[in-house]
Design a protein around this motif. Structure first.
Motif, mmCIF file in Angstrom:
data_model
loop_
_atom_site.group_PDB
_atom_site.id
_atom_site.type_symbol
_atom_site.label_atom_id
_atom_site.label_comp_id
_atom_site.label_asym_id
_atom_site.label_seq_id
_atom_site.Cartn_x
_atom_site.Cartn_y
_atom_site.Cartn_z
ATOM 1 N N ARG A 33 0.751 -1.229 -0.053
ATOM 2 C CA ARG A 33 -0.212 0.083 0.042
ATOM 3 C C ARG A 33 0.784 1.228 -0.053
ATOM 4 O O ARG A 33 1.787 1.388 0.719
ATOM 5 C CB ARG A 33 -0.946 0.015 1.253
ATOM 6 N N MET A 34 0.523 1.823 -0.938
ATOM 7 C CA MET A 34 1.209 3.498 -0.746
ATOM 8 C C MET A 34 0.162 4.475 -0.920
ATOM 9 O O MET A 34 -1.145 4.101 -1.327
ATOM 10 C CB MET A 34 2.354 3.778 -2.028
ATOM 11 N N ALA A 35 0.329 5.457 -0.376
ATOM 12 C CA ALA A 35 -0.693 6.799 -0.047
ATOM 13 C C ALA A 35 -0.082 8.139 -0.098
ATOM 14 O O ALA A 35 1.019 8.239 0.253
ATOM 15 C CB ALA A 35 -1.519 6.491 0.899
ATOM 16 N N TRP A 36 -1.108 9.289 -0.364
ATOM 17 C CA TRP A 36 -0.766 10.325 -0.063
ATOM 18 C C TRP A 36 -1.760 10.798 1.154
ATOM 19 O O TRP A 36 -2.928 10.681 0.880
ATOM 20 C CB TRP A 36 -1.007 11.284 -1.264
ATOM 21 N N LYS A 67 -12.115 13.664 -4.586
ATOM 22 C CA LYS A 67 -12.710 12.715 -5.680
ATOM 23 C C LYS A 67 -13.122 13.539 -6.892
ATOM 24 O O LYS A 67 -13.817 14.499 -6.826
ATOM 25 C CB LYS A 67 -13.683 11.889 -5.135
ATOM 26 N N GLY A 68 -12.459 13.195 -7.876
ATOM 27 C CA GLY A 68 -12.741 14.008 -9.087
ATOM 28 C C GLY A 68 -12.040 14.941 -9.475
ATOM 29 O O GLY A 68 -11.841 15.780 -10.769
ATOM 30 N N ARG A 69 -10.882 15.417 -8.943
ATOM 31 C CA ARG A 69 -10.101 16.289 -8.885
ATOM 32 C C ARG A 69 -8.601 15.809 -8.904
ATOM 33 O O ARG A 69 -7.745 16.184 -9.504
ATOM 34 C CB ARG A 69 -10.364 17.733 -7.912
ATOM 35 N N PHE A 70 -8.220 14.802 -7.899
ATOM 36 C CA PHE A 70 -7.005 14.401 -7.886
ATOM 37 C C PHE A 70 -6.950 12.817 -8.373
ATOM 38 O O PHE A 70 -7.982 12.261 -8.282
ATOM 39 C CB PHE A 70 -6.711 14.232 -6.471
ATOM 40 N N THR A 71 -5.760 12.695 -9.111
ATOM 41 C CA THR A 71 -5.402 11.314 -9.641
ATOM 42 C C THR A 71 -4.185 10.725 -8.943
ATOM 43 O O THR A 71 -3.089 11.596 -9.023
ATOM 44 C CB THR A 71 -5.402 11.469 -10.884
ATOM 45 N N ILE A 72 -4.256 9.691 -8.375
ATOM 46 C CA ILE A 72 -3.233 8.869 -7.968
ATOM 47 C C ILE A 72 -2.495 7.973 -9.125
ATOM 48 O O ILE A 72 -3.428 7.204 -9.480
ATOM 49 C CB ILE A 72 -3.275 8.120 -6.587
ATOM 50 N N SER A 73 -1.234 7.868 -9.352
ATOM 51 C CA SER A 73 -0.794 6.848 -10.215
ATOM 52 C C SER A 73 0.643 6.480 -9.900
ATOM 53 O O SER A 73 1.246 6.990 -8.938
ATOM 54 C CB SER A 73 -0.713 7.636 -11.730
ATOM 55 N N THR A 74 0.968 5.382 -10.560
ATOM 56 C CA THR A 74 2.489 4.962 -10.399
ATOM 57 C C THR A 74 3.181 4.537 -11.585
ATOM 58 O O THR A 74 2.538 4.834 -12.638
ATOM 59 C CB THR A 74 2.340 3.583 -9.830
ATOM 60 N N ASP A 75 4.668 4.906 -11.393
ATOM 61 C CA ASP A 75 5.478 4.378 -12.325
ATOM 62 C C ASP A 75 6.244 3.372 -11.828
ATOM 63 O O ASP A 75 7.418 3.840 -11.307
ATOM 64 C CB ASP A 75 6.229 5.697 -13.227
ATOM 65 N N PRO A 76 6.173 2.063 -11.691
ATOM 66 C CA PRO A 76 7.171 1.117 -11.159
ATOM 67 C C PRO A 76 8.325 1.115 -11.785
ATOM 68 O O PRO A 76 9.458 0.761 -11.147
ATOM 69 C CB PRO A 76 6.388 -0.251 -11.841
ATOM 70 N N ILE A 81 5.134 7.164 -7.161
ATOM 71 C CA ILE A 81 3.911 7.408 -7.243
ATOM 72 C C ILE A 81 3.431 9.054 -7.884
ATOM 73 O O ILE A 81 4.665 9.688 -7.071
ATOM 74 C CB ILE A 81 3.130 6.918 -6.148
ATOM 75 N N TYR A 82 2.642 9.256 -8.123
ATOM 76 C CA TYR A 82 2.296 10.714 -8.485
ATOM 77 C C TYR A 82 0.896 10.946 -7.750
ATOM 78 O O TYR A 82 0.080 10.306 -7.590
ATOM 79 C CB TYR A 82 2.275 10.799 -9.909
ATOM 80 N N LEU A 83 0.513 12.218 -7.464
ATOM 81 C CA LEU A 83 -0.502 12.655 -7.214
ATOM 82 C C LEU A 83 -0.694 13.871 -8.096
ATOM 83 O O LEU A 83 -0.253 15.177 -7.779
ATOM 84 C CB LEU A 83 -0.748 13.339 -5.731
ATOM 85 N N GLN A 84 -1.600 13.864 -8.933
ATOM 86 C CA GLN A 84 -2.004 15.023 -10.154
ATOM 87 C C GLN A 84 -3.137 15.599 -9.338
ATOM 88 O O GLN A 84 -4.141 15.302 -9.248
ATOM 89 C CB GLN A 84 -2.380 14.381 -11.254
ATOM 90 N N MET A 85 -3.176 16.893 -8.948
ATOM 91 C CA MET A 85 -3.919 17.827 -8.531
ATOM 92 C C MET A 85 -4.505 18.859 -9.345
ATOM 93 O O MET A 85 -3.832 19.440 -9.592
ATOM 94 C CB MET A 85 -3.581 18.336 -7.137
#
Length: 120
Positions: A33-36, A67-76, A81-85
């Motif tokens: 698990r990873m998170a912001w 929700k609907g504004r931020f997107t979490i993603s990964t680049d293994p 990991i990223y948080l697009q805000m």
């Protein structure tokens, strides 16, 4: 042991965008698990708010506030990991922390935090 290094915070006007980056010292394929999280001014460390989480299974969870504004993603390939805000609001102002827990039996790890300030 996992070291997490965040970057990408800054000052942005309401409605603007930022992308946060968190690079792990350990392959993210070994982290369940990873998170912001974020800690708003005047709020204790123990009350940090979950913003977005991603599991090795592929499950993703967002707080209702983002929700609907931020997107979490990964680049293994980059252990990142990223948080697009997007559509940032003044209420998003906080220190944002990267979080990792390799599995339920291990300690949790935190990055040093990156400041996000949304203000005109």
């Amino acid at each position: 042991q996992v070291q997490l290094v965040e970057s990408g915070g800054g000052l942005v006007q309401p409605g603007g965008s930022l992308r946060l980056t968190c690079t792990s010292s350990r392959t993210i394929f070994s982290i369940d698990r990873m998170a912001w999280y974020r800690q708003k001014p005047g709020i204790s460390k123990e009350s940090r708010e979950l913003v977005a989480g991603i599991w090795l299974s592929g499950d993703i969870k967002y707080s209702d506030a983002v929700k609907g504004r931020f997107t979490i993603s990964t680049d293994p390939s980059q252990n990142t990991i990223y948080l697009q805000m997007d559509n940032l609001k003044p209420d998003d102002t906080a220190v944002y922390y990267c979080f990792a827990r390799p599995n339920a039996r291990t300690d949790a790890y935190w990055g040093q935090g990156t400041q996000v300030t949304v203000s005109s």
